[in-house]
Design an enzyme around this catalytic site. Structure first.
Site, PDB file in Angstrom:
ATOM      1  N   GLU A  49      -4.550 -14.537  -2.427  1.00  0.00           N
ATOM      2  CA  GLU A  49      -3.490 -14.050  -3.315  1.00  0.00           C
ATOM      3  C   GLU A  49      -2.783 -12.806  -2.772  1.00  0.00           C
ATOM      4  O   GLU A  49      -1.632 -12.543  -3.111  1.00  0.00           O
ATOM      5  CB  GLU A  49      -4.045 -13.779  -4.717  1.00  0.00           C
ATOM      6  CG  GLU A  49      -4.460 -15.037  -5.487  1.00  0.00           C
ATOM      7  CD  GLU A  49      -5.882 -15.485  -5.175  1.00  0.00           C
ATOM      8  OE1 GLU A  49      -6.502 -14.936  -4.240  1.00  0.00           O
ATOM      9  OE2 GLU A  49      -6.387 -16.397  -5.871  1.00  0.00           O
ATOM     10  N   GLN A 112     -13.949 -14.582 -15.857  1.00  0.00           N
ATOM     11  CA  GLN A 112     -12.752 -14.206 -15.093  1.00  0.00           C
ATOM     12  C   GLN A 112     -11.746 -13.418 -15.922  1.00  0.00           C
ATOM     13  O   GLN A 112     -10.537 -13.509 -15.713  1.00  0.00           O
ATOM     14  CB  GLN A 112     -12.098 -15.435 -14.448  1.00  0.00           C
ATOM     15  CG  GLN A 112     -13.025 -16.058 -13.409  1.00  0.00           C
ATOM     16  CD  GLN A 112     -12.371 -17.066 -12.492  1.00  0.00           C
ATOM     17  OE1 GLN A 112     -11.437 -17.749 -12.895  1.00  0.00           O
ATOM     18  NE2 GLN A 112     -12.862 -17.164 -11.270  1.00  0.00           N
ATOM     19  N   LYS A 161      -3.949 -17.847 -21.717  1.00  0.00           N
ATOM     20  CA  LYS A 161      -3.972 -19.307 -21.576  1.00  0.00           C
ATOM     21  C   LYS A 161      -3.473 -19.986 -22.857  1.00  0.00           C
ATOM     22  O   LYS A 161      -2.749 -20.983 -22.797  1.00  0.00           O
ATOM     23  CB  LYS A 161      -5.398 -19.761 -21.241  1.00  0.00           C
ATOM     24  CG  LYS A 161      -5.441 -21.186 -20.758  1.00  0.00           C
ATOM     25  CD  LYS A 161      -6.763 -21.508 -20.079  1.00  0.00           C
ATOM     26  CE  LYS A 161      -6.773 -22.945 -19.565  1.00  0.00           C
ATOM     27  NZ  LYS A 161      -8.051 -23.284 -18.929  1.00  0.00           N
ATOM     28  N   MET A 473      -3.699   2.567  16.487  1.00  0.00           N
ATOM     29  CA  MET A 473      -3.154   3.805  15.926  1.00  0.00           C
ATOM     30  C   MET A 473      -4.272   4.787  15.576  1.00  0.00           C
ATOM     31  O   MET A 473      -4.136   6.002  15.753  1.00  0.00           O
ATOM     32  CB  MET A 473      -2.290   3.484  14.691  1.00  0.00           C
ATOM     33  CG  MET A 473      -1.569   4.666  14.110  1.00  0.00           C
ATOM     34  SD  MET A 473      -0.554   5.515  15.341  1.00  0.00           S
ATOM     35  CE  MET A 473       1.051   4.792  15.053  1.00  0.00           C
TER      36      MET A 473
HETATM   37  C1  LIG Z   1       1.968   4.192  10.788  1.00  0.00           C
HETATM   38  C2  LIG Z   1       3.231   4.637  10.105  1.00  0.00           C
HETATM   39  C3  LIG Z   1       4.037   5.583  10.708  1.00  0.00           C
HETATM   40  C4  LIG Z   1       5.247   5.959  10.139  1.00  0.00           C
HETATM   41  N1  LIG Z   1       6.066   6.814  10.817  1.00  0.00           N
HETATM   42  C5  LIG Z   1       7.320   7.024  10.361  1.00  0.00           C
HETATM   43  C6  LIG Z   1       8.266   7.770  11.117  1.00  0.00           C
HETATM   44  O1  LIG Z   1       7.984   8.249  12.211  1.00  0.00           O
HETATM   45  N2  LIG Z   1       9.511   7.918  10.631  1.00  0.00           N
HETATM   46  C7  LIG Z   1       9.881   7.361   9.420  1.00  0.00           C
HETATM   47  O2  LIG Z   1      11.040   7.476   9.028  1.00  0.00           O
HETATM   48  N3  LIG Z   1       8.991   6.698   8.665  1.00  0.00           N
HETATM   49  C8  LIG Z   1       7.731   6.491   9.112  1.00  0.00           C
HETATM   50  N4  LIG Z   1       6.870   5.742   8.358  1.00  0.00           N
HETATM   51  C9  LIG Z   1       7.329   5.215   7.059  1.00  0.00           C
HETATM   52  C10 LIG Z   1       7.207   6.264   5.953  1.00  0.00           C
HETATM   53  O3  LIG Z   1       5.871   6.362   5.552  1.00  0.00           O
HETATM   54  C11 LIG Z   1       8.118   5.889   4.743  1.00  0.00           C
HETATM   55  O4  LIG Z   1       7.778   4.598   4.291  1.00  0.00           O
HETATM   56  C12 LIG Z   1       9.587   5.883   5.080  1.00  0.00           C
HETATM   57  O5  LIG Z   1       9.961   7.054   5.747  1.00  0.00           O
HETATM   58  C13 LIG Z   1      10.388   5.753   3.784  1.00  0.00           C
HETATM   59  O6  LIG Z   1      11.730   5.528   4.077  1.00  0.00           O
HETATM   60  P1  LIG Z   1      12.832   5.661   2.933  1.00  0.00           P
HETATM   61  O7  LIG Z   1      12.667   6.962   2.238  1.00  0.00           O
HETATM   62  O8  LIG Z   1      14.134   5.360   3.587  1.00  0.00           O
HETATM   63  O9  LIG Z   1      12.539   4.395   1.998  1.00  0.00           O
HETATM   64  P2  LIG Z   1      11.795   4.249   0.576  1.00  0.00           P
HETATM   65  O10 LIG Z   1      10.473   4.856   0.586  1.00  0.00           O
HETATM   66  O11 LIG Z   1      11.896   2.799   0.241  1.00  0.00           O
HETATM   67  O12 LIG Z   1      12.713   5.086  -0.407  1.00  0.00           O
HETATM   68  C14 LIG Z   1      13.987   4.637  -0.733  1.00  0.00           C
HETATM   69  C15 LIG Z   1      14.664   5.665  -1.602  1.00  0.00           C
HETATM   70  O13 LIG Z   1      15.957   5.169  -1.928  1.00  0.00           O
HETATM   71  C16 LIG Z   1      16.155   5.281  -3.335  1.00  0.00           C
HETATM   72  N5  LIG Z   1      17.051   4.204  -3.775  1.00  0.00           N
HETATM   73  C17 LIG Z   1      16.726   2.944  -4.120  1.00  0.00           C
HETATM   74  N6  LIG Z   1      17.816   2.269  -4.499  1.00  0.00           N
HETATM   75  C18 LIG Z   1      18.857   3.112  -4.371  1.00  0.00           C
HETATM   76  C19 LIG Z   1      20.247   2.986  -4.620  1.00  0.00           C
HETATM   77  N7  LIG Z   1      20.782   1.845  -5.068  1.00  0.00           N
HETATM   78  N8  LIG Z   1      21.041   4.067  -4.378  1.00  0.00           N
HETATM   79  C20 LIG Z   1      20.513   5.240  -3.941  1.00  0.00           C
HETATM   80  N9  LIG Z   1      19.186   5.412  -3.710  1.00  0.00           N
HETATM   81  C21 LIG Z   1      18.377   4.354  -3.915  1.00  0.00           C
HETATM   82  C22 LIG Z   1      14.772   5.170  -3.937  1.00  0.00           C
HETATM   83  O14 LIG Z   1      14.730   5.742  -5.231  1.00  0.00           O
HETATM   84  C23 LIG Z   1      13.928   5.914  -2.912  1.00  0.00           C
HETATM   85  O15 LIG Z   1      13.883   7.291  -3.172  1.00  0.00           O
HETATM   86  C24 LIG Z   1       5.637   5.396   8.898  1.00  0.00           C
HETATM   87  C25 LIG Z   1       4.803   4.482   8.261  1.00  0.00           C
HETATM   88  C26 LIG Z   1       3.615   4.087   8.864  1.00  0.00           C
HETATM   89  C27 LIG Z   1       2.770   3.056   8.175  1.00  0.00           C
HETATM   90  C1  LIG Z   2      -5.499  -2.204   4.988  1.00  0.00           C
HETATM   91  C2  LIG Z   2      -5.519  -1.023   5.911  1.00  0.00           C
HETATM   92  N1  LIG Z   2      -6.695  -0.522   6.340  1.00  0.00           N
HETATM   93  C3  LIG Z   2      -6.723   0.533   7.189  1.00  0.00           C
HETATM   94  C4  LIG Z   2      -5.558   1.109   7.620  1.00  0.00           C
HETATM   95  C5  LIG Z   2      -5.589   2.316   8.554  1.00  0.00           C
HETATM   96  N2  LIG Z   2      -4.952   1.947   9.836  1.00  0.00           N
HETATM   97  C6  LIG Z   2      -3.667   2.279  10.136  1.00  0.00           C
HETATM   98  S1  LIG Z   2      -3.170   1.699  11.604  1.00  0.00           S
HETATM   99  C7  LIG Z   2      -4.675   1.033  11.934  1.00  0.00           C
HETATM  100  C8  LIG Z   2      -4.959   0.308  13.217  1.00  0.00           C
HETATM  101  C9  LIG Z   2      -4.186  -0.956  13.373  1.00  0.00           C
HETATM  102  O1  LIG Z   2      -4.718  -1.684  14.447  1.00  0.00           O
HETATM  103  P1  LIG Z   2      -3.992  -2.961  15.000  1.00  0.00           P
HETATM  104  O2  LIG Z   2      -3.679  -3.886  13.878  1.00  0.00           O
HETATM  105  O3  LIG Z   2      -4.746  -3.536  16.117  1.00  0.00           O
HETATM  106  O4  LIG Z   2      -2.589  -2.366  15.496  1.00  0.00           O
HETATM  107  P2  LIG Z   2      -2.346  -1.327  16.707  1.00  0.00           P
HETATM  108  O5  LIG Z   2      -2.324   0.038  16.122  1.00  0.00           O
HETATM  109  O6  LIG Z   2      -3.442  -1.509  17.693  1.00  0.00           O
HETATM  110  O7  LIG Z   2      -0.993  -1.725  17.236  1.00  0.00           O
HETATM  111  C10 LIG Z   2      -5.559   1.269  10.854  1.00  0.00           C
HETATM  112  C11 LIG Z   2      -6.976   0.832  10.828  1.00  0.00           C
HETATM  113  C12 LIG Z   2      -4.354   0.568   7.117  1.00  0.00           C
HETATM  114  N3  LIG Z   2      -3.177   1.088   7.419  1.00  0.00           N
HETATM  115  N4  LIG Z   2      -4.369  -0.515   6.298  1.00  0.00           N
END
Ligand SMILES: Cc1cc2nc3c(=O)[nH]c(=O)nc-3n(C[C@H](O)[C@H](O)[C@H](O)COP(=O)(O)OP(=O)(O)OC[C@H]3O[C@@H](n4cnc5c(N)ncnc54)[C@H](O)[C@@H]3O)c2cc1C
Ligand SMILES: Cc1ncc(C[n+]2csc(CCOP(=O)(O)OP(=O)(O)O)c2C)c(N)n1
Ligand SMILES: [Mg+2]
Length: 570
Positions: A49, A112, A161, A473
């Site tokens: 799911e 459930q 249900k 990472m």
């Molecule tokens: C491993 C990892 C590394 C990351 N590294 C980076 C990085 O280096 N750089 C980076 O940028 N991000 C990075 N991120 C992503 C980061 O965590 C955020 O998800 C991202 O920066 C959010 O982008 P955002 O604010 O544009 O989008 P969102 O979080 O989706 O926010 C969107 C915003 O827009 C607003 N909005 C929605 N609809 C409208 C509308 N119609 N008009 C006006 N506003 C609206 C919402 O209210 C919200 O505030 C990383 C994520 C991971 C998992």
């Molecule tokens: C469900 C979940 N568990 C743990 C993490 C923490 N986490 C972030 S990146 C990462 C490693 C990802 O490894 P892989 O899928 O091999 O990608 P790579 O970084 O090697 O490209 C982990 C464990 C996460 N983001 N999501």
């Protein structure tokens, strides 16, 4: 005519324009499945799911419409939790429908029975339990409106249900939503608007921070006009990628923890930041105490709760991005900002033209090669759905997106296991699109059971596993901050190509750089899905990197060649 609640649900979904439902059956939702069999709705049987919710999410992100997921009560519903939270943190419009035990059994710890509305309260935009057949059509209508209006988000409808089994007269036109009257949005605060215009026209070093909200708003055209009118440079968040073409000279690339170094420096040196539809996530700002100290800030944002949440702003324009930008447009003076342009060019230096592809082949296969070649081979036109980790960041750096909604990725929750199911959802939303999964060897193992869904549904989704033998990472953090103590990050994996074969999917393995392009080309030409196991360099890291909590300009840079930090100009 009298219909059962289950039939009413199916008919209501058809009225709402739903074509696909991603789900998994069980006792408490069986009446609905029985009705589904007689409806025009296409039900996609998932393998878990969580996959259903990611598929609905991928479907929503590829189109901007609502994605629908369905599950039974108890474990079916709890398996949805991660997918719901993923959609919540990235403002994705998903409607989840769960079966619930009969209303007379509620609260008795029946088989459930789980309080799924209680569990999902903090991770849904709205949720509701329906116990009366008469309320089903109206509630589902309301769910769709709430999910995809204002700031979008997931909505869960839990239906007992007995409500599914009972019958009542069904009149779609009479089942009107009873939502609180829509607050008439006051037109923009005149004082804030005037202040914003004043800031925009007096700035010498302005920079736009473009976010996901631009895509959600469908503001791409207005945004482009705004950018051109003011000749503003654009930096993008991870989720903003695609809102403005990567190949436009005004587009500087991604900001933040793994953003381009010159973008982060430009943010720190700007005298005005114009944040559009982005929420100043900590991955974007680094240390807030030192963030963009010399810049005034304008925030264009639909959700008032985001204003001054992380970063204090000088002008807040609360509203839909497109509407606000259209209002600002006539007020923008065109300015020559030669000094600022030269400063940005200087910060870019030669790093922007160094091309990873033109480096001599040293026998190493880097993830950046694979992703940059994928970009070239697909002409930048594919929908790329990534998982979470190093490969996700390299995708953002080395695949240049020119069109909106072509990068689908879990940003806020960073959910490993997202990519494969979300790509399946995206493929149903855009059957003509070239859909690629870019996934790590870790994340793939979390939801790889959905390969069976691909086979059962006979869809074509290509899968590029960036296989570095590590939870890359996390290994990178251990390398930088824990003296290379690689605890629990070396990762054993099955032979992915053989695994694909076992599912009835073509599998390939690539170990050298010379074979990347030809294998991608063959995969694209193949009518069926192809999985490619790219065995890449094991201990490569993503650069630049702003260490957690450090200032945005304090980036760890790649220490030496052979690999440069950046890709060719798109
Ligand atoms: C491993 C990892 C590394 C990351 N590294 C980076 C990085 O280096 N750089 C980076 O940028 N991000 C990075 N991120 C992503 C980061 O965590 C955020 O998800 C991202 O920066 C959010 O982008 P955002 O604010 O544009 O989008 P969102 O979080 O989706 O926010 C969107 C915003 O827009 C607003 N909005 C929605 N609809 C409208 C509308 N119609 N008009 C006006 N506003 C609206 C919402 O209210 C919200 O505030 C990383 C994520 C991971 C998992
Ligand atoms: C469900 C979940 N568990 C743990 C993490 C923490 N986490 C972030 S990146 C990462 C490693 C990802 O490894 P892989 O899928 O091999 O990608 P790579 O970084 O090697 O490209 C982990 C464990 C996460 N983001 N999501
Ligand atoms: Mg890995």
């Amino acid at each position: 005519m009298k219909l059962t609640g289950a039939e009413i649900l199916c008919q209501s979904l058809e009225h709402l324009g739903v074509k696909h439902i991603f789900g998994y059956p069980g006792g408490a939702i069986l009446p609905v499945y029985d009705a589904l069999g007689k409806s025009k709705l296409h039900h996609i049987l998932v393998r878990h799911e969580q996959g259903a919710t990611h598929m609905a999410d991928g479907y929503a992100r590829a189109t901007g419409g609502v994605g629908v997921a369905m599950a039974t009560s108890g474990p079916g519903a709890t398996n949805m939790v991660t997918g719901i939270a993923t959609a919540m943190l990235d403002s994705s419009p998903v409607v989840c429908i769960t079966g619930q035990v009969g209303s007379k059994l509620l609260g008795s710890d029946a088989f459930q029975e789980i309080d799924i509305t209680g569990i999902t309260m903090p991770i849904t935009k709205h949720n509701v339990i329906v116990t009366r057949v008469e309320d089903i059509a109206r509630t589902v209508r309301e769910a769709f409106i709430i999910a995809n209006s204002g700031r979008p988000g997931p909505v869960l409808v839990d239906i007992t249900k007995d409500a599914q089994q009972a019958s009542t007269e069904f009149d779609w036109n009479a089942s009107l939503p009873k939502l609180p009257p829509k607050r008439v949005r006051p037109s923009l605060d005149k004082a804030e608007l005037d202040r914003a215009v004043e800031l925009l026209n007096s700035a010498k070093r302005p920079l736009i921070l473009a976010g996901h909200g631009i895509m959600i708003s469908g503001a791409m055209k207005a945004f482009e006009q705004f950018v051109r009118a003011g000749q503003f440079h654009v930096a993008m968040t991870l989720l903003g990628i695609g809102c403005f073409p990567a190949n436009d000279p005004l587009n500087l690339g991604m900001m933040g923890m793994h953003g381009e170094a010159w973008v982060n420096h430009a943010i720190q040196e700007a005298d005005l930041l114009i944040a559009v539809g982005m929420r100043f996530d900590d991955r974007v700002t680094g240390d807030l105490r030192t963030y963009a100290k010399s810049a005034r800030k304008i925030h264009i944002e639909i959700d008032r709760a985001e204003i001054n949440k992380n970063v204090r702003v000088d002008a807040a324009l609360v509203g839909d991005a497109r509407e606000v930008l259209e209002q600002l447009l006539p007020c923008i003076d065109k300015k020559e900002r030669t000094a600022w342009q030269s400063r940005i060019a200087e910060m870019k230096g030669d790093s922007a033209v160094r091309d990873i592809q033109s480096l001599p082949d040293t026998g190493h296969l880097y993830a950046a090669h694979v992703i940059n070649d994928l970009w070239k081979e697909t002409g930048g036109d594919a929908i790329v759905v990534t998982d979470v980790g190093q490969h996700q960041m390299w995708e953002a750096q080395y695949y240049h997106h020119n069109r909106p909604r072509t990068l689908i990725t879990s940003g806020g929750l960073g959910t490993m296991g997202f990519a494969l199911p979300a790509a399946i959802g995206a493929k149903f939303a855009k059957p003509e699109a070239d859909v690629w999964v870019v996934v790590g060897d870790g994340g793939f193992q979390m939801t790889m059971c959905e390969l069976a869904t691909i086979v059962q549904e006979k869809i074509k989704v290509n899968i590029a596993i960036i296989n570095n033998g590590f939870l890359g990472m996390v290994r990178q953090w251990q390398e930088f901050f824990y003296d290379k103590r690689y605890v629990a990050t070396p990762l054993v994996a099955p032979d992915f190509a053989a695994l694909a074969n076992a599912f009835g999917i073509r599998g390939e393995r690539v170990t050298s750089r010379g074979d990347v392009t030809s294998t991608i080309r063959a995969a694209r030409a193949c009518k069926e899905s192809v999985l490619i196991d790219f065995r890449v360099e094991q201990e490569d890291s993503v650069y630049p990197m702003v260490p957690a909590g450090a200032s945005l300009h304090e980036m760890i840079r790649r220490p030496h060649n052979p690999l440069v930090e950046t890709a060719a100009e798109p």
